[in-house]
Design a protein around this motif. Structure first.
Motif, PDB file in Angstrom:
ATOM      1  N   UNK A 255       0.389  -1.220   0.108  1.00 43.66           N
ATOM      2  CA  UNK A 255      -0.103  -0.178   0.033  1.00 43.66           C
ATOM      3  C   UNK A 255       0.667   1.744   0.117  1.00 43.66           C
ATOM      4  N   UNK A 256       0.414   2.603  -0.508  1.00 42.44           N
ATOM      5  CA  UNK A 256       0.560   3.903  -0.145  1.00 42.44           C
ATOM      6  C   UNK A 256       0.975   3.609   0.749  1.00 42.44           C
ATOM      7  N   UNK A 257       2.001   4.388   1.429  1.00 42.86           N
ATOM      8  CA  UNK A 257       2.760   4.791   2.553  1.00 42.86           C
ATOM      9  C   UNK A 257       2.188   6.576   2.674  1.00 42.86           C
ATOM     10  N   UNK A 258       2.108   6.917   3.342  1.00 43.35           N
ATOM     11  CA  UNK A 258       2.368   8.665   4.008  1.00 43.35           C
ATOM     12  C   UNK A 258       3.917   9.341   3.337  1.00 43.35           C
ATOM     13  N   UNK A 259       4.316  10.293   3.503  1.00 38.64           N
ATOM     14  CA  UNK A 259       5.674  10.209   3.262  1.00 38.64           C
ATOM     15  C   UNK A 259       6.081  10.127   4.454  1.00 38.64           C
ATOM     16  N   UNK A 260       7.289   9.591   4.474  1.00 45.01           N
ATOM     17  CA  UNK A 260       8.670   9.496   5.296  1.00 45.01           C
ATOM     18  C   UNK A 260       9.151  11.275   6.199  1.00 45.01           C
ATOM     19  N   UNK A 261       8.687  12.105   7.189  1.00 38.53           N
ATOM     20  CA  UNK A 261       9.857  12.953   7.162  1.00 38.53           C
ATOM     21  C   UNK A 261      10.997  12.911   7.856  1.00 38.53           C
ATOM     22  N   UNK A 262      11.938  12.398   7.763  1.00 39.60           N
ATOM     23  CA  UNK A 262      12.929  12.003   7.799  1.00 39.60           C
ATOM     24  C   UNK A 262      13.904  13.689   7.816  1.00 39.60           C
ATOM     25  N   UNK A 263      14.919  13.130   8.734  1.00 41.32           N
ATOM     26  CA  UNK A 263      15.568  15.091   9.185  1.00 41.32           C
ATOM     27  C   UNK A 263      16.447  14.684   8.104  1.00 41.32           C
ATOM     28  N   UNK A 264      17.027  15.992   7.736  1.00 42.20           N
ATOM     29  CA  UNK A 264      17.669  16.652   6.028  1.00 42.20           C
ATOM     30  C   UNK A 264      18.959  15.641   5.895  1.00 42.20           C
ATOM     31  N   UNK A 265      19.686  15.532   7.053  1.00 42.52           N
ATOM     32  CA  UNK A 265      21.495  14.712   7.651  1.00 42.52           C
ATOM     33  C   UNK A 265      20.410  13.151   6.692  1.00 42.52           C
ATOM     34  N   UNK A 266      19.773  12.237   7.502  1.00 47.88           N
ATOM     35  CA  UNK A 266      19.434  11.089   7.229  1.00 47.88           C
ATOM     36  C   UNK A 266      18.613  11.128   5.795  1.00 47.88           C
ATOM     37  N   UNK A 267      17.893  11.833   5.658  1.00 51.55           N
ATOM     38  CA  UNK A 267      16.956  11.544   4.244  1.00 51.55           C
ATOM     39  C   UNK A 267      18.692  11.855   2.970  1.00 51.55           C
ATOM     40  N   UNK A 268      19.104  12.456   3.420  1.00 54.63           N
ATOM     41  CA  UNK A 268      20.752  12.666   1.966  1.00 54.63           C
ATOM     42  C   UNK A 268      21.506  11.879   2.513  1.00 54.63           C
ATOM     43  N   UNK A 269      22.544  12.255   3.178  1.00 56.83           N
ATOM     44  CA  UNK A 269      24.286  10.750   3.179  1.00 56.83           C
ATOM     45  C   UNK A 269      23.179   9.816   3.748  1.00 56.83           C
ATOM     46  N   UNK A 270      23.690   8.754   2.995  1.00 57.03           N
ATOM     47  CA  UNK A 270      23.345   6.834   3.720  1.00 57.03           C
ATOM     48  C   UNK A 270      23.930   6.340   5.035  1.00 57.03           C
ATOM     49  N   UNK A 271      25.545   7.679   5.099  1.00 60.65           N
ATOM     50  CA  UNK A 271      25.995   6.696   6.787  1.00 60.65           C
ATOM     51  C   UNK A 271      24.704   6.930   7.781  1.00 60.65           C
ATOM     52  N   UNK A 272      23.973   8.915   7.365  1.00 59.20           N
ATOM     53  CA  UNK A 272      23.333   8.662   8.463  1.00 59.20           C
ATOM     54  C   UNK A 272      21.725   8.378   8.839  1.00 59.20           C
ATOM     55  N   UNK A 273      21.542   7.210   7.282  1.00 57.26           N
ATOM     56  CA  UNK A 273      20.066   6.763   7.169  1.00 57.26           C
ATOM     57  C   UNK A 273      20.341   5.835   8.091  1.00 57.26           C
ATOM     58  N   UNK A 274      21.377   5.468   7.788  1.00 56.67           N
ATOM     59  CA  UNK A 274      21.864   3.405   8.677  1.00 56.67           C
ATOM     60  C   UNK A 274      21.858   3.871   9.644  1.00 56.67           C
ATOM     61  N   UNK A 275      22.365   5.298  10.295  1.00 53.82           N
ATOM     62  CA  UNK A 275      22.673   5.645  11.636  1.00 53.82           C
ATOM     63  C   UNK A 275      20.944   5.423  12.223  1.00 53.82           C
ATOM     64  N   UNK A 276      19.662   6.636  11.627  1.00 53.93           N
ATOM     65  CA  UNK A 276      18.415   6.968  11.901  1.00 53.93           C
ATOM     66  C   UNK A 276      18.138   5.744  12.433  1.00 53.93           C
ATOM     67  N   UNK A 277      17.760   4.387  11.332  1.00 53.55           N
ATOM     68  CA  UNK A 277      18.005   2.963  11.251  1.00 53.55           C
ATOM     69  C   UNK A 277      18.356   2.891  12.767  1.00 53.55           C
ATOM     70  N   UNK A 278      19.568   2.713  12.830  1.00 52.08           N
ATOM     71  CA  UNK A 278      20.140   1.809  13.866  1.00 52.08           C
ATOM     72  C   UNK A 278      19.429   2.837  15.267  1.00 52.08           C
ATOM     73  N   UNK A 279      19.031   4.609  15.003  1.00 51.23           N
ATOM     74  CA  UNK A 279      18.352   4.970  16.321  1.00 51.23           C
ATOM     75  C   UNK A 279      16.935   4.714  16.216  1.00 51.23           C
ATOM     76  N   UNK A 280      16.419   3.716  15.528  1.00 52.11           N
ATOM     77  CA  UNK A 280      15.168   3.620  15.846  1.00 52.11           C
ATOM     78  C   UNK A 280      14.193   4.861  15.516  1.00 52.11           C
TER      79      UNK A 280
END
Ligand SMILES: NC(=O)c1ccc[n+]([C@@H]2O[C@H](COP(=O)([O-])OP(=O)(O)OC[C@H]3O[C@@H](n4cnc5c(N)ncnc54)[C@H](O)[C@@H]3O)[C@@H](O)[C@H]2O)c1
Ligand SMILES: O=P([O-])([O-])O[C@@H]1[C@@H](O)[C@H](O)[C@@H](O)[C@H](O)[C@@H]1O
Length: 541
Positions: A255-280
Motif C-alpha cells: 500500500x501507498x505510505x504517507x510521506x516519510x519526514x526524515x531529518x535532512x541528514x538522514x534524507x540526504x546521507x546514506x551513513x546518517x540514514x543507516x544511523x537513523x535506522x540503528x537509532x530506531x
C-alpha cells in the motif's frame, strides 16, 4: 523472391515511387552483424555512436545555436541470463497475487473457462513480452519489427521464482480469491499451486498506512527498525539459498505510505540514514527498510507506489552499492493514457486548456487511499504528469501557463478492482475552435499493473548485467542513473541529479527502446523511412 515480389520491389524502387512494401515481424533473437559489435560466449561488446546535441540561445543574433557532438560509448552486456527471484512487498495484494497467478498459469499452461469461452494464459500488457521494436528494413524494403525481448537476452517470466512479504497472513490462493481479479475457474485450478504459499512476516509501522488497514496486519515482524531490517535481509539471503537463485529484484507493490519526514541528514546521507535506522527513528518507514535491505543485499529495488522511499540517501546508497533502483508509482491506467493523449494534443499544436480526469474503483488500494494523508502522495504523482509536455511548447503555453488540471478519485466498494476512468480534454484549436475529447475506460486495475511489475523486474535484472566504458577507459563500470530508462513504467519517474522528469510516454518508450538498441550497437531509432528507398537502394535494383 517471387516474380511478384521482384516486380513490387523493382516497381517501388522506380524513381519517385517510395512506399512501404509492408511490414514484417521476425521472432528470432537479434544478432547484429557489424564490425562495431562482437558476441563472445560471455558478453555482447558493442560500440555505440550517438550525437550529444547541446544548444544555446544566441539572443544577440536572434538564433538558437546548436552544436552536435559525436560521442562514443562501448557497452558490455553479460549474455548469461540468471535464475531470477522476484520478491514482492505486498505479495498478498491484488497486484502481487494476480502476477503470481499469471506466472503459474503461463508456466503450467493452465487454460480456463470464462463467460466468453475458453481462455489461455498470456503476458499481454508486458512490453518485454508482447511489445515489438522496429529495427530496420529487409531486402524488399519492408519494415522489420522484432519482439522487444529479442534484442538482448532477458529473463523469461515463466522462469522467475516468486516470493515476498505481506502484513496479511493469507495464503496466495485466499489472497487471489480476496482480490477477485481473475476468473473463478482459473482461481480454482490455481488453488493447489498457491494455497501452500504464505507471505513472509512484514516490516510494518501503523503510522505509515491508513487505520483501515490495521485489521489486515496479522503477519508482522516485531522488534526495532534495525531488527526488522536485519530480518528482511535474512529473508532475502534465505530465499536465495533455498531456491538457488542467482539474483533477486525487490518490488514494492504494497500500500501507498504517507510521506516519510526524515531529518535532512538522514534524507540526504546514506551513513546518517543507516544511523537513523540503528537509532530506531520513528520516521524510518517500512518501505525504506525494504529498500535498504534490498540494496545492502545487492538487489535492485522498484518503488511501485508514490511515497518518497527513494530519498537521495537511499539513491546514493544504491549508487555506492552499484544497485539499480527505480520508481515511483506504476503508470498503468488513467495517468498513462493522460501522458499519451496530452502529448498527442500538444504534439499536434493543439492547446489543451482543461483536463478533467476522474476515476472510481473499489479495491483495497483505493480503500486505503480514502485516508487523506495516504492520498496525498498519489494525488501528487497523478497530478504531476503534464509538466514536461506543457513546458515543451511555449508557442502554446506562456511561461507559467498550464491547463486547468483536475484529478478526482472516488472509492466505490461494489466495483472492486474494476477501475472506471472518465477523462475530458478541452483544447483550443484553429481560429477559435474547440476540440473536446471525452474518454471512458474500464479495466481491472491489477490487469493493467501486474505486467509492469514483471517488466520492471526483468529490466532491472538486465541493467545489472550491463556495464560501459568511454574511449580511453581501461575498465567497464555500471550505468549510473540508468533506471531513468524505466521511466516508461512510472507516474513520477526518478531522474538523475534532480532533473525534472520526462512523462511524455512515447519519449519514455523511445528512451527504453534506444537503450536496448544501444546495447547491440544500433543507433537511436530515427524513423526516416524515406531513407530506406534511397538512391543507393535504387542503384542496387
Ligand atoms: N493499477 C494499479 O493497481 C496500480 C497502479 C499504480 C500504483 N499501484 C500501487 O501498487 C500498490 C499495490 O496495489 P494493489 O492494488 O495490489 O493494492 P492492495 O491493497 O491489493 O495490496 C497491497 C498489499 O500490501 C500489503 N501491505 C501493506 N503494507 C505492507 C508492508 N509494510 N509490508 C508488506 N505488505 C504490506 C497489504 O496487506 C496488501 O496485501 C499500491 O500502493 C498502489 O497504489 C497500483
Ligand atoms: O494509474 P492511474 O489509473 O492513473 O491511477 C490509479 C489511481 O487512480 C487509483 O486510485 C489507484 O488505486 C491506483 O493505484 C492507480 O494509481
Amino acid at each position: 523472391m517471387t516474380d511478384n515480389d521482384a516486380y513490387r520491389a523493382k516497381e517501388l524502387r522506380a524513381p519517385g515511387k517510395v512506399a512501404s512494401v509492408g511490414v514484417r515481424y521476425s521472432p528470432w533473437p537479434v544478432q547484429v552483424d557489424s564490425p562495431e559489435v562482437h558476441y563472445s560466449d560471455e558478453y555482447i561488446f558493442a560500440k555505440f555512436h550517438y550525437e550529444q546535441v547541446s544548444t544555446c540561445e544566441d539572443r544577440q543574433n536572434g538564433r538558437t545555436l546548436v552544436r552536435p557532438e559525436r560521442q562514443q560509448l562501448e557497452f558490455r552486456t553479460d549474455r548469461c541470463v540468471p535464475r531470477l527471484g522476484l520478491l514482492q512487498v505486498g505479495w498478498g495484494g491484488n497486484n502481487g497475487s494476480t502476477l503470481t497467478a499469471a506466472v503459474v498459469a503461463n508456466r503450467e499452461n493452465i487454460c480456463w473457462e470464462s463467460r466468453e469461452g475458453l481462455c489461455s494464459p498470456n503476458y499481454y500488457g508486458s512490453v518485454t513480452q508482447t511489445a515489438s521494436v522496429h529495427l530496420g528494413c529487409d531486402e524488399q524494403g519492408a519494415d522489420v519489427f522484432v519482439p522487444l525481448h529479442a534484442i538482448v537476452p532477458l529473463v523469461h517470466p515463466n522462469d522467475i521464482i516468486l516470493g515476498g512479504w505481506d502484513i496479511s497472513s493469507s495464503n496466495l490462493a485466499d489472497a487471489l480469491d480476496r482480490a477477485k481479479v481473475l476468473d473463478v475457474d482459473l482461481r480454482r485450478q490455481l488453488r493447489p499451486f498457491l494455497e501452500r504459499i504464505k507471505p513472509w512476516r512484514a516490516a510494518f509501522d501503523k503510522s505509515f498506512i491508513a487505520q483501515n488497514q490495521q485489521s489486515r496486519a496479522d503477519n508482522i515482524l516485531s522488534g526495532s527498525k534495525q531488527e526488522q531490517l536485519d530480518s528482511l535481509r535474512d529473508d532475502i539471503r534465505r530465499f536465495k539459498a533455498e531456491h538457488k537463485v542467482e539474483k533477486v529484484v525487490v518490488v514494492w507493490s504494497a500500500n501507498s505510505e504517507r510521506y516519510a519526514e526524515l531529518t535532512t541528514e538522514a534524507a540526504c546521507l546514506p551513513e546518517k540514514l543507516l544511523q537513523a535506522i540503528r537509532n530506531n527513528e520513528a520516521e524510518i518507514s517500512p518501505s525504506i527498510l525494504y529498500a535498504v535491505a534490498a540494496i545492502l543485499e545487492h538487489c535492485p529495488y522498484v518503488n511501485g507506489s508514490p511515497q518518497n522511499t527513494l530519498l537521495p540517501s537511499v539513491v546514493e546508497l544504491a549508487r555506492q552499492q552499484a544497485v539499480p533502483v527505480s520508481g515511483n508509482d506504476f503508470k498503468s491506467g488513467q495517468t498513462r493514457l493522460k501522458s499519451v493523449f496530452t502529448d498527442f494534443l500538444v504534439g499536434c499544436g493543439l492547446k489543451p486548456r482543461a483536463i478533467v480526469t476522474y476515476n472510481h474503483l473499489g479495491n483495497n488500494d483505493m480503500y486505503q487511499l480514502t485516508d487523506g494523508t495516504m492520498w496525498k502522495p498519489k494525488s501528487v504523482s497523478k497530478s504531476g504528469v503534464l509538466e514536461d509536455i506543457v513546458s515543451s511548447n511555449r508557442a502554446l503555453f506562456a511561461e507559467g501557463e498550464e491547463p486547468d488540471h483536475v484529478v478526482v478519485v472516488k472509492y466505490v466498494p461494489f466495483l472492486g478492482d474494476s477501475k472506471r476512468d472518465i477523462s475530458e480534454y478541452t483544447s483550443e484549436a484553429f481560429m477559435g475552435g474547440r476540440y473536446t475529447n471525452i474518454i471512458h475506460n474500464e479495466a481491472l486495475d491489477s490487469i493493467l499493473c501486474a505486467p509492469l511489475i514483471l517488466d520492471t523486474a526483468i529490466l532491472c535484472e538486465l541493467l545489472t548485467r550491463v556495464t560501459f566504458r568511454r574511449p580511453g577507459d581501461e575498465t567497464y563500470r555500471p550505468l549510473e542513473s540508468v533506471a531513468v530508462a524505466l521511466s516508461f513504467f512510472m507516474k513520477n519517474p526518478m531522474t538523475p541529479y534532480g532533473l525534472p522528469p520526462v512523462n511524455a510516454l512515447w519519449r519514455q518508450r523511445l528512451c527504453l527502446e534506444n537503450m536496448l538498441r544501444a546495447l547491440v550497437g544500433l543507433g537511436p531509432s530515427h524513423e526516416l523511412w524515406f531513407l530506406g528507398a534511397s538512391d543507393d537502394a535504387r542503384k542496387s535494383s
